[in-house]
Design an enzyme around this catalytic site. Sequence first.
Site, mmCIF file in Angstrom:
data_model
loop_
_atom_site.group_PDB
_atom_site.id
_atom_site.type_symbol
_atom_site.label_atom_id
_atom_site.label_comp_id
_atom_site.label_asym_id
_atom_site.label_seq_id
_atom_site.Cartn_x
_atom_site.Cartn_y
_atom_site.Cartn_z
ATOM 1 N N GLU A 138 18.286 36.616 18.102
ATOM 2 C CA GLU A 138 19.086 35.447 17.741
ATOM 3 C C GLU A 138 18.382 34.778 16.565
ATOM 4 O OE1 GLU A 138 19.516 32.454 20.802
ATOM 5 O OE2 GLU A 138 20.664 31.160 19.475
ATOM 6 N N ASP A 168 19.164 20.707 19.117
ATOM 7 C CA ASP A 168 17.783 21.183 19.136
ATOM 8 C C ASP A 168 16.772 20.092 19.400
ATOM 9 O OD1 ASP A 168 17.814 24.086 18.614
ATOM 10 O OD2 ASP A 168 18.968 23.468 16.857
ATOM 11 N N TYR A 210 26.985 32.662 26.526
ATOM 12 C CA TYR A 210 25.677 32.010 26.524
ATOM 13 C C TYR A 210 25.762 30.804 27.444
ATOM 14 C CZ TYR A 210 21.319 30.113 24.504
ATOM 15 O OH TYR A 210 20.040 29.635 24.302
HETATM 16 O O1 LIG Z 1 14.437 26.737 22.924
HETATM 17 P P1 LIG Z 1 14.783 27.175 24.308
HETATM 18 O O2 LIG Z 1 14.702 26.073 25.287
HETATM 19 O O3 LIG Z 1 14.008 28.409 24.675
HETATM 20 O O4 LIG Z 1 16.368 27.620 24.260
HETATM 21 C C1 LIG Z 1 16.866 28.758 23.475
HETATM 22 C C2 LIG Z 1 17.330 28.309 22.159
HETATM 23 O O5 LIG Z 1 16.228 27.838 21.443
HETATM 24 C C3 LIG Z 1 18.187 29.136 21.197
HETATM 25 O O6 LIG Z 1 19.101 29.942 21.819
HETATM 26 C C4 LIG Z 1 18.844 28.090 20.328
HETATM 27 C C5 LIG Z 1 18.265 27.485 19.259
HETATM 28 N N1 LIG Z 1 19.059 26.501 18.768
HETATM 29 C C6 LIG Z 1 20.181 26.415 19.551
HETATM 30 C C7 LIG Z 1 21.256 25.535 19.487
HETATM 31 C C8 LIG Z 1 22.235 25.657 20.456
HETATM 32 C C9 LIG Z 1 22.176 26.655 21.423
HETATM 33 C C10 LIG Z 1 21.099 27.562 21.488
HETATM 34 C C11 LIG Z 1 20.074 27.421 20.552
#
Ligand SMILES: O=P(O)(O)OC[C@@H](O)[C@@H](O)c1c[nH]c2ccccc12
Length: 268
Positions: A49, A60, A175
């Site tokens: 990703e 974020d 997701y």
């Molecule tokens: O950071 P974490 O808590 O491990 O979660 C995954 C995530 O970072 C990645 O999938 C992601 C980064 N930015 C996002 C914005 C929305 C959804 C998902 C994301």
Amino acid sequence: MSRIGQTFTALKAQNKKALIPFITAGDPGKGLTVPLMHALVESGADIIELGVPFSDPMADGPVIQRASERALANKVGLKDVLAMVAEFRKSNTTTPVVLMGYANPVEHMGYEAFAQAASAAGVDGVLTVDIPPEESAGVADVFKAHGLDPIFLLSPTTPESRIEQVAAVAGGFIYYVSLKGVTGSANLDTDEVARRIAMVRAHCSLPVGVGFGIRDAATAEAVARLADAVVVGSRIVGEIESAPEGECANRVRHLLADLRRGVDAASK
Ligand SMILES: O=P(O)(O)OC[C@@H](O)[C@@H](O)c1c[nH]c2ccccc12
């Protein structure tokens, strides 16, 4: 079948779950993203990703916000990100790449032009965080017409009607966001995640990936018992941020191998 579909089918045949690491393109440097992508694959990633840097990433937490800031300071925009994927594809034609981004830069390029360019670069799926439900079907159609899987987020607060709506247009995988909060939060409740995944599966036959709050091999294992894929972002991005210069890829390799052990322990 799409590259994402093929990956899930192959993993299922081996009784394995997918590990999906997230990194922000252009962090820590423009030239380091493609080598990092290869390092991720070598140490156990099934799908990558890749985040498109954005100035106002409201989903974020601080760790990924800072990664976006570093990437923007490195002058990395959507076109650069697509060029990185094309570069990655020169030596890897099997690992799916999902672009994660906010709608604004994509809208700016135009959905049609973006879908065409992303597909040509070798992108497999697109996750646009902030597309409103009313627009998601139209956007999904544009992506699908170019062979891109439209990936949507479902969260603990998504109503069942919205799950049905997403199930009708989504591609690649669903997701599921494990918690109410931003990326990098802690406190993931696996019982709650299990209940919600069951609800998603009742409406949708696509594989279900879970992300948000997975920080180590133990949480990765717990989630891999419930879901088809485990997404890890902030922990990896944090490792990139704190690594001494030149040590970044090694640190990431080490962490990913550990997460891989966690994911694989779930299917033993
Ligand atoms: O950071 P974490 O808590 O491990 O979660 C995954 C995530 O970072 C990645 O999938 C992601 C980064 N930015 C996002 C914005 C929305 C959804 C998902 C994301």
